[in-house]
Design a protein around this motif. Structure first.
Motif, PDB file in Angstrom:
ATOM      1  N   CYS C  42     -21.444  39.519  -7.757  1.00 45.34           N
ATOM      2  CA  CYS C  42     -21.642  38.112  -7.399  1.00 45.34           C
ATOM      3  C   CYS C  42     -20.456  37.599  -6.597  1.00 45.34           C
ATOM      4  CB  CYS C  42     -21.836  37.255  -8.642  1.00 45.34           C
ATOM      5  SG  CYS C  42     -20.341  37.001  -9.598  1.00 45.34           S
ATOM      6  N   CYS C  47     -20.471  37.029 -13.136  1.00 44.66           N
ATOM      7  CA  CYS C  47     -21.303  38.061 -13.760  1.00 44.66           C
ATOM      8  C   CYS C  47     -20.549  39.157 -14.484  1.00 44.66           C
ATOM      9  CB  CYS C  47     -22.197  38.700 -12.702  1.00 44.66           C
ATOM     10  SG  CYS C  47     -21.303  39.853 -11.647  1.00 44.66           S
ATOM     11  N   CYS C  50     -17.332  43.102 -12.077  1.00 45.49           N
ATOM     12  CA  CYS C  50     -16.076  43.553 -11.486  1.00 45.49           C
ATOM     13  C   CYS C  50     -14.944  43.540 -12.503  1.00 45.49           C
ATOM     14  CB  CYS C  50     -15.722  42.624 -10.342  1.00 45.49           C
ATOM     15  SG  CYS C  50     -15.440  40.953 -10.959  1.00 45.49           S
ATOM     16  N   CYS C  62     -13.054  40.237  -8.635  1.00 39.65           N
ATOM     17  CA  CYS C  62     -13.646  39.700  -7.418  1.00 39.65           C
ATOM     18  C   CYS C  62     -13.065  38.367  -7.012  1.00 39.65           C
ATOM     19  CB  CYS C  62     -15.156  39.555  -7.569  1.00 39.65           C
ATOM     20  SG  CYS C  62     -15.637  38.214  -8.661  1.00 39.65           S
TER      21      CYS C  62
HETATM   22  S1  FES Z   1     -17.806  38.319 -11.624  1.00 35.11           S
HETATM   23 FE1  FES Z   1     -19.530  38.978 -10.525  1.00 35.11          FE
HETATM   24  S2  FES Z   1     -18.628  40.361  -9.209  1.00 35.11           S
HETATM   25 FE2  FES Z   1     -16.939  39.516 -10.131  1.00 35.11          FE
END
Ligand code: FES
Ligand SMILES: Cc1cc2nc3c(=O)[nH]c(=O)nc-3n(C[C@H](O)[C@H](O)[C@H](O)COP(=O)(O)OP(=O)(O)OC[C@H]3O[C@@H](n4cnc5c(N)ncnc54)[C@H](O)[C@@H]3O)c2cc1C
Ligand code: FES
Lengths: 306, 787, 164
Positions: C42, C47, C50, C62
């Motif tokens: 995301c 989410c 990562c 991320c």
């Molecule tokens: S929290 Fe979704 S990719 Fe980093």
């Protein structure tokens, strides 16, 4: 909307003075945990030439809490620091709940408490709880500092009282009254129009007299309904002197509904929003009062979260 | 008989190792030498003429290799849906070929206007900012009913009425109006589903590379690379032929139907062609949200009629689907909705009509369930309303109208030969405690939090034999250590098909499970196959594997005869069996020969018998072999906030045989939670004024999290399907069908309201609680009923 | 600070690589250090795909600037296995329970779960749900993931008891 960020400079300031001095250059912004800034830059909502990190400045990492003294939160203190603090949990329950329910939990390990307030995002939870606790922010230019109550901190839009050449160094929460309690709750909804919001949150602080019957002091705050959290002052003054009970809370909740301006032209969306504001206002007041009565641990109420 | 070495066992799957160690390579993890980065410019308005595009500044940026626009694209329209290549020519009229790689006119906010390739992604994205596009805004049409009105803005110039596709259900039968006139009870329900996003965690990505011999290699997470390749050559780049492309599907970060449509591959190929470098085109989550894949919103009205004894007399379904700006899978999913909805129960009078409409909204596509969840949400509530009218337990009502073997299946020209739906209902109801929990239509509930129960049944396909190109082939070879290379075509998107096929292969060949290695995902290596969708892989590909496996088994037995002779036993090949790597015979107790011996000697035979053990297997499916499910949900409704919580869910599945119950459970749990999101929280909201997607992040589009997982039970009803490999049917898609209607029926049982549009989010539930269903904020434009 | 050599402590080893201030940790890990096990889904902190550990705490790589991660101990999924290649009990449990489907969320799940079990070695199911509530998975419906984490906790505790 990009995958990566376009180039910028990054300065790790060693002191408050250096940090605020760097800000005099246009296109420069203070940078703490970056939870707010990094996604906003990536999405193209903002762009800066230089970010000035405050995370290496000496003396901004202080955190302390004491029921008689209050809570001190330095500018580098991460949200996660609050989650397991026993006194925050017991005596600043609204703040505890706002942070505990902050979603996703990873953000607590990355974002600062001060950054959460300074971001001035109208649906954030921590500011709402800070209103309930009547936080005071310390703003400093590196030489002198001044204190600004949270009520005066937000200046409309995404503006704050932080002036040019200033930064927030600390937040202080005064100690609650002996028989006082607080609570925080939120509900999510879908955004139905561009100008509609996807969430409503609320926090309250209630202090009782020695007999633990009548309300001596109250704060009621609704978030997500304007640029910044909205204190329902009419309800607060009406609550003082009343018996802490359904009747008082219900009428305060009505005042909360009345105080909130409509946001969208879709009548049914407004109606539901008003209903939720009513329920949240009533429930945070009731829960705050019940905590004032029992001074009990909000962790025990985890199941009551929506 | 049920003495399998592997089939039916709960075993983990071979491809999971790379996933827990981080070794598995997904497309975005691949770097080719000299690879450059491609990005796409998306339109910021919903409907506009492109007056001019000035790319000079972008092209002048150091590091930019090329900037392409509509004029650089092949002058040919294609559909993102690749299904045209799996359908007979006559059947695919529904799949309009209606878009260019880079568009000539903006038809939705997010439409692709230009593409850039640059040495690095930062430069590519900077270049996008430097492209100057002048748009002449046109009034957008954002709602299918407005689009159908006279004088509405036209989305596609060659489609003046905005009707992309229209048809009557090909299997309309009986006399519906007469049946309604004669019925004791009639009920109706209208509703619309939301545009549920696939939300595959891996955002769309593709790499295209022209090798020095001019061959094109594509890496992308496709659910059906053979089909995608054929489609790409036939309809996007007609100068390329089937053999000119090698398509590799690496590990796939989730599919759910989205990867059945072309994504950024055409753009990657176009860029690679222009800059003569391998190009990786990537996208962001925000682009995914505003982009081109979600469930199609189908506005439906279903009328049903019954006798007072509970015989279902007639079903009449009208669908108006909003395909968005391009058709993609919308016509096919809507058609499948009709098949499954009109075909789940026994009914002699059925009528269905379908209109698919273009609007200036993001493109919709095929999503797990492929029309079935959309239809079930409406039908199963109409059935409950009907049952209420005749005062019958909704479970009893369904039980009275079940199809039996010999009845026409939901795909009418094919007869139903196998159904265990009755057993599903019986077993599920027993486990759930339906008899105690369902307290009658007028059961009064009180208090702030009220509980209710509801149920739903479904039929779904295991492939589409008789309609799609349902054949598959595989190749097997045995190495000297008795291990097996199986070359086979399914796409592993996480559904576990590699694991299940390994079990089938091990069982059929008699080799050891741990020694079976599958090669898949590379069109140069695997045989033609239309990909993993429609729950077809287990049945169709599984049968091909079984066919090859049996041949290997027999080869081993034949060669093993001489080894038994060494033990002074004279046997026929048919006396011998191979199981889990060991060759034995009932006629030679105590003699155990390892398969590796046979396999080794087969290759290292310098005499006349030398040949590696090998076989190929093919299978052609002529039926869609439906699987069935019955589901029971219990919910709790907070009558003050409108929030609904699923507190218990029991589902029973007629799946023939579970090759691996662990994998089946995993599929069912995953689809149930997707179904709960579909039912309650996942709201794809488009601004009715601008056409902008408002739910463009995971903050505003609420995926279910760990906190939303209810207690659940998945029961497997196993009675082998004769045509299935070891009796198996497909199962992956169906789990998403029942949750929404079962939850909807449970909400009604709890608080007496029905929400007519998905998701049944708290705001809508609360509104209906306060105002009653008949005064809900929206009105069905199909029937006039309230939403 | 513009382009320069940065030193990252990842999975117990120091690695030098060229960094620029605008680079995200996820990109440095994936593109510069070839640690592609960490995924981006995301890129907005929503989410958890990562997730890596920074000084033991789960963070989203991320939305973390790489320069801000210098000097911290970063752990990624590639560092979960023991030096001799033995799988971490969480990895083994994910395999046994079939807790990864497409696998795109798996690295993040494992890392978040690791931090949980270090802070709370005997979690309840509810604790596990809460800890993983920020890690989205579109495939599994979470049941097998929660089972696997509960199981791994037991395995780890049992191994500790044997060792003690
Ligand atoms: S929290 Fe979704 S990719 Fe980093
Ligand atoms: C995915 C996600 C989910 C979230 N969910 C929630 C939620 O549920 N509830 C909630 O309340 N919040 C939520 N947040 C907000 C999050 O808590 C804040 O983004 C974070 O705390 C900001 O702190 P930071 O240190 O990262 O600030 P930064 O991003 O570094 O800075 C934020 C802003 O504050 C300014 N700033 C920072 N420090 C100072 C200072 N000392 N003086 C003056 N200005 C300063 C910066 O210039 C910048 O404008 C979420 C954020 C994300 C990314
Ligand atoms: S396994 Fe696919 S997202 Fe979790």
């Amino acid at each position: 909307m990009a995958r990566v960020l376009q180039p910028f400079e990054f300065i790790e300031a060693a002191g408050v003075k250096e940090a605020v001095a760097a800000l005099s250059q246009p296109g420069t912004r203070l940078f703490a945990g970056g939870c707010d800034l990094v996604p906003a830059i990536r999405r193209g909502q903002v762009r800066y030439d230089t970010l000035v990190s405050i995370m290496k400045i000496e003396g901004l990492s202080e955190f302390s809490s004491h029921p008689k003294v209050g809570v001190k939160i330095g500018a580098q203190v991460l949200l996660s620091r609050l989650v397991n603090d026993i006194w925050v949990g017991k005596r600043w329950a609204a703040l505890h709940e706002a942070v505990e329910q902050l979603y996703p939990p990873h953000i607590r390990n990355m974002g600062t408490v001060v950054g959460n307030l300074c971001a001035a995002v109208n649906y954030y939870d921590v500011p709402v709880s800070m209103f309930a606790h009547r936080a005071v922010l310390t703003l400093s230019d590196g030489t002198t500092s001044r204190e600004v109550g949270i009520d005066d901190f937000y200046t409309g839009g995404r503006g704050t009282a932080v002036g040019a050449g200033e930064m927030v160094t600390q937040i202080d929460l005064p100690p609650p009254a002996a028989d006082a309690g607080s609570a925080f709750k939120k509900i999510y909804k879908a955004r139905r129009r561009a100008d509609d919001l996807h969430k409503i949150n609320a926090a309250a602080y209630v202090a009782l007299d020695e007999a633990k019957e009548k309300i001596t002091d109250a704060t009621l705050v609704i978030g997500c309904v304007g640029d910044s959290p909205l204190r329902i002052t009419a309800a607060e003054s009406a609550l003082v002197g009343q018996v802490a009970g359904d009747e008082a809370f219900n009428s305060a909740a009505e005042m909360a509904v009345a105080a909130v301006q409509p946001m969208t032209d879709a009548g049914w969306v407004e109606e539901i929003r008003s209903d939720w504001i009513r329920i949240l206002a009533r429930d945070v007041l009731a829960q705050a009062a019940s905590r004032a009565l029992s001074r009990h641990d909000p962790a025990e109420d985890a199941h009551l979260a929506y | 008989m049920n003495d399998f070495a592997y089939v039916g066992k709960r075993m983990t799957k071979p491809d999971i190792y790379g996933k827990v160690t981080g070794e598995a390579k997904y497309t975005d993890d691949i770097t080719l030498p000299g690879m450059v980065e491609g990005r796409i410019l998306c339109a910021p308005v919903a409907h506009a003429k492109i007056v001019s595009i000035d790319t000079s500044e972008a092209e002048a940026l150091p590091g930019v290799l090329c900037v392409l626009t509509h004029k650089d694209c092949p002058d040919i329209r294609f559909s993102r849906s690749t299904m045209a290549e799996a359908l007979p020519e006559f059947a695919f009229t529904g799949e309009r070929q209606d878009q260019f790689i880079l568009t000539d006119k903006v038809r939705y906010m997010g439409d692709w206007v230009a593409a850039v390739a640059a040495e690095d992604i930062t430069t590519a994205e900077r270049a996008l900012e430097l492209i100057r596009v002048e748009y002449e805004p046109l009034p957008p049409v954002l709602d299918p009913f407005t689009a159908l009105e006279q004088g509405a803005p036209v989305v596609h110039e060659d489609c003046a009425d905005n009707i992309a596709f229209e048809m009557d259900h090909p299997f309309n039968c009986g006399d519906v109006e007469k049946a309604f006139a004669e019925a004791d009870a009639v009920a109706e329900f209208s509703g619309v589903n939301s545009r549920q996003k696939h939300l595959h965690m891996e955002t769309d990505v593709a790499i295209a590379s022209f090798e020095s011999d001019k061959r094109l290699v594509i890496y992308s997470p496709s659910q059906g690379p053979h089909l995608a390749k054929k489609h790409l050559t036939k309809r996007v780049f007609p100068d390329l032929d089937d053999g000119d492309i090698r398509w590799i599907s690496p590990a796939i970060g989730g599919g759910f139907g989205a990867r059945l449509a072309l994504g950024v591959e055409p753009a990657a190929v176009l860029l690679a062609r222009h800059c003569n470098r391998p190009v990786r085109v990537t996208t962001t989550r925000e682009e995914d949200f505003q982009g081109y894949s979600s469930r199609t919103d189908m506005h439906q009205t279903i009328r049903v009629a019954a006798t007072k004894e509970g015989k279902l007399l007639a079903i009449d379904q009208k669908i108006v689907s909003d395909s968005g700006a391009y058709l993609s899978h919308s016509a096919t999913t809507s058609t499948v909705n009709m098949q499954k909805t009109l075909g789940v129960l026994k009914c002699d009078n059925i009528k269905g009509h379908l209109t698919v409409v273009y609007t200036n909204t993001p493109v919709t596509s095929g999503f797990r369930g492929y029309g079935n969840p959309e239809g079930a949400f409406v039908l199963q509530q109409a059935l409950d309303r009907l049952a209420e009218k005749i005062g019958m337990d909704p479970m009893e009502f369904r039980l009275r109208n079940l199809k039996e073997p010999g009845d026409p299946s939901c795909f009418v020209p094919v007869t139903l030969e196998h159904t265990k739906l009755k057993e599903c209902i019986d077993v599920g109801a027993e486990k759930f405690g339906w008899k105690d929990k369902w307290q009658g239509w007028d059961a009064a509930k009180e208090g702030r939090y009220r509980r209710g129960v509801g149920m739903s049944v479904l039929t779904h396909a295991s492939g589409a034999g008789g309609f799609l190109l349902e054949h598959s082939s595989c190749v097997m070879k045995v190495l000297t250590d008795g291990s097996l290379n199986l070359i086979v075509s399914p796409c592993e998107m996480g559904q576990g098909i590699i694991g299940a096929l390994t079990q089938v292969a091990a069982e059929a060949t008699g080799l050891r499970y741990e020694q079976i290695r599958i090669s898949t995902g590379d069109t140069d290596v695997t045989m033609f196959d239309i990909g993993s969708h429609a729950s077809r892989s287990m049945l169709v590909i599984g049968n091909a594997v079984h066919a090859a496996g049996v041949k290997i088994h027999d080869q081993i037995c034949e060669r093993a005869v001489k080894y038994f002779e060494e033990h002074q036993v004279k046997l026929e090949a048919s006396d011998i069996k191979v199981r889990a790597g060991e060759i034995t015979s009932d006629k030679a107790p105590g003699v155990v020969i390892d398969v590796s011996k046979v396999a080794y000697d087969a290759i290292y035979d310098f005499g006349e018998g030398g040949s590696q053990l090998n076989a190929s297997g093919s299978y052609l499916s002529t039926s869609h072999h439906p699987n069935h499910q019955a589901a029971f949900a219990e919910v709790e409704v907070d009558t003050e906030t409108g929030q609904v919580t699923v507190v218990n869910y029991v589902s029973a599945h007629d799946i023939g045989r579970a090759i691996n119950p662990l994998l089946v459970e995993a599929q069912m749990e995953g689809s149930l939670v997707q179904g709960i999101g579909f039912a309650l929280t996942e709201d794809f909201v488009i601004d009715p004024e601008t056409g902008k997607v408002l739910s463009d992040s995971l903050l505003t589009y609420r995926l279910p999290s760990t906190m939303d997982v209810p207690p659940m039970e998945h029961l497997l009803i196993e009675e082998p399907l004769e045509a299935g490999p070891f009796g198996a049917k497909g199962c992956g898609e169906a789990g998403l069908v029942n949750p929404a209607p079962a939850i909807a029926n449970a909400i009604y049982d709890a608080v007496g309201i029905r929400v007519h549009s998905l998701p049944m989010s708290a705001d809508k539930v609360l509104w209906a609680l306060k105002h009653g269903t008949e005064e809900a904020p929206g009105q069905s434009r199909v029937s006039g009923q309230f939403l | 600070m513009s382009k320069r050599i940065g030193t990252f402590n990842v999975n117990g080893k120091n690695a030098d690589t060229i960094v620029e201030p605008q680079m995200l940790l996820v990109d440095v890990l994936r593109e510069k250090l070839d640690l592609t096990g960490t995924k981006r889904a995301c890129a907005a902190g929503n989410c958890g795909a990562c997730t890596v550990l920074a000084d033991g705490d789960p963070i989203c790589s991320c939305i973390t600037l790489a320069v801000a991660a210098e000097g911290r101990e970063i752990e990624t999924v590639e560092g979960l296995r023991a030096a001799d290649g033995t799988l971490h009990p969480l990895q083994q449990a994910f395999i046994d329970h079939c807790a990864a489907q497409c696998g795109y969320c798996t690295a993040g799940m494992l890392m978040t779960a690791k931090a949980l079990l270090e802070a709370n070695p005997r979690p309840t199911r509810e604790d596990v749900k809460r800890a993983l509530s920020g890690n989205s998975c579109r495939c599994t419906g979470y049941v097998k993931i929660i089972d696997a984490v509960m199981d791994a906790a037991q395995q780890i505790n049992a191994a500790k008891e044997v060792a003690a």
